[in-house]
Write a protein that holds these residues in place. Structure first.
Motif, short mmCIF file in Angstrom:
data_model
loop_
_atom_site.label_atom_id
_atom_site.label_comp_id
_atom_site.label_asym_id
_atom_site.label_seq_id
_atom_site.Cartn_x
_atom_site.Cartn_y
_atom_site.Cartn_z
N ARG A 1 0.82 -1.21 0.00
CA ARG A 1 0.00 0.00 0.00
C ARG A 1 0.86 1.27 0.00
NH1 ARG A 1 -5.47 -0.68 1.10
NH2 ARG A 1 -6.08 -2.83 1.52
N PRO A 2 1.91 1.39 0.89
CA PRO A 2 2.75 2.61 0.83
C PRO A 2 3.39 2.80 -0.54
CG PRO A 2 3.13 1.43 2.87
CD PRO A 2 2.30 0.54 2.02
N MET A 3 3.83 1.73 -1.17
CA MET A 3 4.44 1.87 -2.49
C MET A 3 3.42 2.36 -3.51
SD MET A 3 6.76 -1.61 -2.51
CE MET A 3 7.33 -1.35 -4.19
N ARG A 4 2.21 1.85 -3.46
CA ARG A 4 1.18 2.30 -4.38
C ARG A 4 0.89 3.79 -4.18
NH1 ARG A 4 -2.14 -1.50 -6.89
NH2 ARG A 4 -3.83 0.04 -6.89
N LYS A 5 0.93 4.22 -2.87
CA LYS A 5 0.65 5.64 -2.59
C LYS A 5 1.76 6.52 -3.14
CE LYS A 5 -0.54 8.73 1.21
NZ LYS A 5 -0.77 8.85 2.68
N GLU A 6 3.05 6.08 -2.97
CA GLU A 6 4.17 6.87 -3.47
C GLU A 6 4.15 6.96 -5.01
OE1 GLU A 6 7.83 5.43 -2.01
OE2 GLU A 6 7.30 5.71 0.11
N PHE A 7 3.68 5.90 -5.66
CA PHE A 7 3.60 5.93 -7.13
C PHE A 7 2.37 6.68 -7.63
CE2 PHE A 7 6.85 2.75 -7.10
CZ PHE A 7 7.46 2.85 -8.33
N GLY A 8 1.50 7.11 -6.71
CA GLY A 8 0.30 7.85 -7.12
C GLY A 8 -0.82 6.96 -7.62
N LEU A 9 -0.76 5.67 -7.30
CA LEU A 9 -1.81 4.75 -7.73
C LEU A 9 -2.98 4.81 -6.76
CD1 LEU A 9 0.36 1.66 -8.70
CD2 LEU A 9 -0.66 3.35 -10.23
N PRO A 10 -4.21 4.60 -7.24
CA PRO A 10 -5.37 4.65 -6.33
C PRO A 10 -5.35 3.47 -5.36
CG PRO A 10 -6.03 3.86 -8.50
CD PRO A 10 -4.61 4.31 -8.64
N GLU A 11 -5.97 3.69 -4.25
CA GLU A 11 -6.08 2.61 -3.26
C GLU A 11 -6.99 1.50 -3.79
OE1 GLU A 11 -7.46 4.30 0.31
OE2 GLU A 11 -5.63 5.47 0.69
N PRO A 12 -6.74 0.26 -3.38
CA PRO A 12 -7.62 -0.84 -3.84
C PRO A 12 -9.07 -0.62 -3.47
CG PRO A 12 -5.62 -1.71 -2.84
CD PRO A 12 -5.61 -0.24 -2.58
N GLU A 13 -9.35 0.05 -2.34
CA GLU A 13 -10.73 0.27 -1.91
C GLU A 13 -11.49 1.20 -2.84
OE1 GLU A 13 -8.44 -1.26 1.43
OE2 GLU A 13 -8.13 0.38 0.00
#
Length: 618
Positions: free
Chosen positions: A240-252
């Motif tokens: 999840r932190p990596m997805r946030k740093e890459f600017g990807l949306p959260e799975p939810e």
């Protein structure tokens, strides 16, 4: 599957394929009947008259072994199958239908090796064959949404076919079908007859497609957590932190979108069906969160989601009353409906399976031969009997003058029998050596027995009254294969079998009453052109033509022994026939488990699979 279906699977495309296959097969029964019974076929005639004529030809000539190829052979087969003058009107209609087919087909059979000209001839024949008394064939052939695309596709095929070299006629149907399958009729309906194709009024859509369309009823399935909505798994590659740093949306974030999809789909139709699985993979499931919230909200308002009756159908099936097998059939028709004449084989059938005799003699039901059937055991048996009858007649007329002359007589009898029965060349080539071997066996037997024989009677008809009561008399008819008058004044009765011989106990227990009853009829003088006489021999000849080609089996020998056996069989047969044909005894199906009728042609009518072995469950 709304994209369409290949042209070869449309009604018009299937009609074209059938027409070409039928011509390539020489109008063989299977493809011919498939073509003439196609909904588009009429050849300018009234559709009912057209179908009636071909059904009459099917019953008269197309069941059983295949007739010779070509429409002329069909006409000859029709005339041979409808010889009786009462069938003259039907024959005229049948010949009219064959002539209409020939006129519609035109030069198509002669062009089977020329692809350039064949396609035009095929389309002209198809339009002529599709014509009815009320409507032009072209309008019928190219009707519907797929009509115009089919015409354009065939026009495009013609450009390529014009450059093809000559082909063997058998190859063109496959080439045409492959070219026809390249086109697709985009008719907006599901392909009929294709395995797994959805119903034409059913659409299976994804969420994005469902937003754009509306329907009378929608079914929202798999409303389980982790299915709809999907589990909120970030995946195996990024936390999840990596997805946030890459600017990807959260799975939810996907849950909100599919929640909106659920709302839009549920509100897009007058009726929505919400379904979920109580268990998945054997484990309990959790209902989707919005399904739970919807039920909670409605419950607070004093409402609820109505349950579908389909949910209780499985339980209702489980709770259905126990199915009891149907009873063993035992029809009991009135006396005046029961037959007054039986053959010798009918006596054995009546003993083993009275219901089979009821279906055969009371209902007058006879099994249709298969289409394009192979020539089998009964046909071979008829051929052997015919050859033997001709041989014995010739031998009786010429007299015994040695084996070489007898061999010549048998060869002539064999060839005459083959010419009369007219089997296909392949069968004649297979059977001719077998018949020759049978001839060697028969000549060897005649060489030993001719010194005791004065005269032989072959295929002799006989008739005797076996039971009577009041004004009802039951006649027993027979055709003896051979009855020899011996020099001592007694008779010898011989029966030919091309299959297995009856068991040694069957002439005594009624299972094979033919020879003993023929002996009784001979004693009574019931055979035509044969005076009454004592019978001293009853025997079978097994004529298979294999290795060994034949065998002789004595059933009874001696005047007293034959008379005793004949009397026992006649008394038992008379009592049996009297109970069923002079009284109202029901024709029970298979009353004796140990006695099985030969063939079992009527077992499906008695529904034996439903009650056999299950009567103790009642």
């Amino acid at each position: 599957d709304s994209a369409g279906e290949p042209f070869g699977e449309t009604p018009a495309g299937g009609f074209l394929r059938l027409l070409l296959r039928c011509v390539a097969d020489g109008f063989a029964p299977v493809t011919l009947l498939a073509l003439v019974k196609h909904p588009l076929a009429a050849a300018g005639m009234d559709r009912f008259a057209w179908i009636s004529a071909w059904r009459a030809l099917e019953r008269a000539a197309l069941r059983g072994p295949r007739p010779a190829a070509g429409l002329n052979a069909l006409r000859e087969a029709a005339r041979a199958g409808m010889r009786h003058e009462k069938q003259a009107e039907v024959l005229a209609r049948v010949l009219g239908a064959v002539d209409a087919l020939a006129e519609a087909v035109g030069p198509l059979p002669a062009l089977m090796a020329d692809p350039a000209a064949l396609l035009d001839a095929l389309m002209a024949a198809a339009e002529a064959l599709a014509t009815t008394a009320e409507r032009d064939g072209g309008l019928r052939l190219y009707a519907g949404a797929e009509g115009e695309p089919l015409a354009l596709h065939i026009a495009a095929m013609a450009e390529g076919f014009a450059h093809l070299p000559a082909l063997p006629p058998a190859q063109f149907p496959g080439l045409f079908e492959a070219a026809l399958a390249e086109g697709v009729a985009r008719s907006g309906r599901a392909a009929r007859g294709r395995p797994g194709a959805p119903h034409p009024r059913v659409e299976i859509l994804g969420l994005l497609e469902a937003r754009l369309l509306s329907f009378d009823r929608v079914i929202l399935g798999a409303l389980d957590e982790s299915i709809w909505p999907l589990a909120t798994d970030p995946g195996p590659w990024m936390s999840r932190p990596m997805r946030k740093e890459f600017g990807l949306p959260e799975p939810e974030a996907r849950i909100g979108r599919v929640a909106a999809d659920f709302l839009l789909a549920a509100c897009s139709a007058p009726e929505a069906v919400l379904t979920r699985a109580v268990k998945r993979g054997g484990a309990p499931t959790v209902p989707a969160r919005w399904l739970v919230r919807l039920e909670t909200f409605l419950r607070g308002q004093g409402l609820d989601l109505p349950a579908s009756p389909a949910a209780g159908w499985a339980q209702a099936l489980d709770a259905a009353p126990r199915v009891v097998p149907c009873a063993r059939p035992a029809p009991s028709p009135p006396l005046d409906a029961r037959p007054l004449r039986l053959s010798l084989s009918d006596v054995a059938t009546l003993l083993a399976d009275p219901y089979a005799l009821y279906a055969k003699r009371v209902l007058d039901l006879k099994r249709l031969d298969a289409l394009d059937a192979d020539i089998g055991g009964p046909d071979y048996g008829e051929l052997v009997h015919s050859a033997m009858a001709r041989f014995i007649r010739a031998l009786d007329a010429e007299g015994w003058s040695g084996e070489p002359s007898a061999q010549a007589l048998f060869v002539q009898a064999m060839e005459d029998a083959l010419a009369e029965h007219g089997p296909r060349p392949a069968y004649a080539a297979f059977w001719r050596p077998r018949l020759r071997r049978i001839g060697h066996f028969a000549i060897a037997e005649e060489s030993r027995a001719r010194g005791d024989i004065l005269r032989s009677h072959v295929e002799t008809d006989g008739r005797i009254i076996i039971a009577e009561a009041g004004d009802r008399a039951i006649a027993l008819t027979a055709r003896a294969d051979r009855i020899d008058i011996l020099r001592d004044g007694t008779l010898a009765i011989l029966d030919y079998k091309t299959g297995a011989l009856p068991k040694k106990t069957e002439p005594e227990n009624g299972g094979a009453p033919q020879l003993p009853l023929e002996a009784w009829m001979a004693l009574d003088g019931a055979f035509r052109d044969l005076p009454p006489g004592e019978v001293s021999r009853l025997a079978y000849w097994r004529l298979s033509g294999g290795e060994p080609p034949g065998a002789s089996e004595m059933v009874r020998e001696g005047v007293d022994a034959v008379a005793t056996l004949a009397s026992l069989n006649f008394d038992a047969a008379a009592a049996l026939v009297g109970r069923y044909l002079l009284e109202r005894r029901p024709f029970t199906a298979r009353p004796h488990p140990q006695r099985a009728p030969r063939g079992g042609e009527y077992d499906h009518l008695s529904r034996i699979a439903e009650w056999a072995g299950a009567e103790d469950l009642e």
